[in-house]
Design a protein around this motif. Sequence first.
Motif, PDB file in Angstrom:
ATOM      1  N   SER A 103     -30.662  -8.763 -60.681  1.00  0.00           N
ATOM      2  CA  SER A 103     -29.832  -7.596 -60.361  1.00  0.00           C
ATOM      3  C   SER A 103     -30.602  -6.297 -60.568  1.00  0.00           C
ATOM      4  N   GLU A 104     -31.444  -6.247 -61.612  1.00  0.00           N
ATOM      5  CA  GLU A 104     -32.233  -5.041 -61.854  1.00  0.00           C
ATOM      6  C   GLU A 104     -33.299  -4.861 -60.773  1.00  0.00           C
ATOM      7  N   SER A 113     -30.180 -13.816 -64.334  1.00  0.00           N
ATOM      8  CA  SER A 113     -29.283 -13.027 -63.476  1.00  0.00           C
ATOM      9  C   SER A 113     -29.555 -11.538 -63.617  1.00  0.00           C
ATOM     10  N   TYR A 114     -29.784 -11.101 -64.857  1.00  0.00           N
ATOM     11  CA  TYR A 114     -30.052  -9.685 -65.112  1.00  0.00           C
ATOM     12  C   TYR A 114     -31.334  -9.240 -64.414  1.00  0.00           C
ATOM     13  N   ARG A 133     -28.483 -15.718 -68.551  1.00  0.00           N
ATOM     14  CA  ARG A 133     -28.096 -14.308 -68.404  1.00  0.00           C
ATOM     15  C   ARG A 133     -29.298 -13.449 -68.032  1.00  0.00           C
ATOM     16  N   MET A 134     -30.444 -13.735 -68.644  1.00  0.00           N
ATOM     17  CA  MET A 134     -31.644 -12.948 -68.344  1.00  0.00           C
ATOM     18  C   MET A 134     -32.117 -13.182 -66.907  1.00  0.00           C
ATOM     19  N   THR A 155     -33.322  -4.176 -72.766  1.00  0.00           N
ATOM     20  CA  THR A 155     -32.393  -5.299 -72.937  1.00  0.00           C
ATOM     21  C   THR A 155     -32.869  -6.232 -74.041  1.00  0.00           C
TER      22      THR A 155
END
Length: 421
Positions: free
Chosen positions: A317-318, A313-314, A310-311, A260
């Motif tokens: 989720s990952e 949240s990412y 965003r990072m 990412t």
Amino acid sequence: MKHHRTEELSVLAAEIFEDIRALSRDTAGVSRPAFSETESETLDYLAARARAEGLCVTEDAGHNLLFSLPEHEEAGRFSVIGSHVDSVPMGGNYDGLAGVIAGLIVLIAARRGQRSLSRPVKVLAMRGEESAWFGACYIGSKMLTGTLPEGEFNAAHKGDGRPLSAHLEDLGIDTAPVKAHRPLCDLNRIDAYLELHIEQGPLLVERNIPAAVVTGIRGNFRYRDARCIGQAGHSGAVPRAYRHDPVLAFAELMHRLDGTWRHLLNTGQDLVLTSGVVGTDPTRHAIARIPDEIAFSLDIRSQDAATLDRMRSYLKSEMEDIARSRGVRFTLGAEVAVAPALMDPTLVKALEEAMANVTGEAFSMASGGGHDAAVFAQAGVPSGMVFVRNRNGSHNPDEAMEIADFMVGVDILSNYMEAAS
């Protein structure tokens, strides 16, 4: 004649650096602890040097020093060129100090009639920027801007265990306004805050550029105590399908984050991420044992607040996806976050023009490390920064800034101050 004058100022700057190195020498590098006697001796030395050059010296409510030309001592509004004089334990001599000496050289050149200033300038030599001593960074500038949190006001010194408040009182600083979050200076009188600093990474060295204009200071979110918890087992007896291996889960997480990161850079976005602390428990780990857990840290930084969101949240989720597929569990622990601080666009443009005048071409970049400029920017003071090329990183005895590069940075500040309206 101009070259001769520049050479004189270069020699003077080198002499000041070496005198202060001698004042604060340690078994390796230098140590100038925040709010210490050594820090005070450094300020006293700078004050004596400034007075010898005909500059005015005043002490503010935080026992920082302000230097100015005599005609600007009582100015109602002024620009500030500032930085800090403390260092990390056994650190380098240039981190922080270069910014203070740069401001002094700007004033000395003006006092000697070699440069002109289009507006009043005061040079601020601050105490207490490094987090190495109390676990909190930017203490001096937070006190000036009235933003020092209560927890940091009571933070214990890593050496003697006494709170910051006691160390401030030892210096004769009135701590009541600090505790009440009242600024120790009138921020409305500062029209701009400028800071020169050594670059703490390799970009300028790799690109063979002596200096740069800083566009912004990356914000970050950090997890110091993250863990991936799995299930211990014998390395030879548990087949892959039955494993709950936290090490492989952590490795997969980092692989995904790295992908990412690469994608964001390829699409023109700003990001850096680091896992600087990684390990299994040395009291339990063994070569023939699948670990039951791995501890790690994460430090994710960007100039853009939306990218950080965003990072965040990412990342979560990952972790959830990997936890399901590998039969492990992630815990992040407490988050520590700092908002990004963009430098003032007008100042960035003016500093880029000044750099182009000095070197023939402007170069700008983001700052990965935090600086006092971020504190002033977040307090509403238009702020700008100049980086100077420096080899071998910072916070170590091997900092290797060249005086010639330093003088390029000084010339950028002087050129800006001559042109500023």
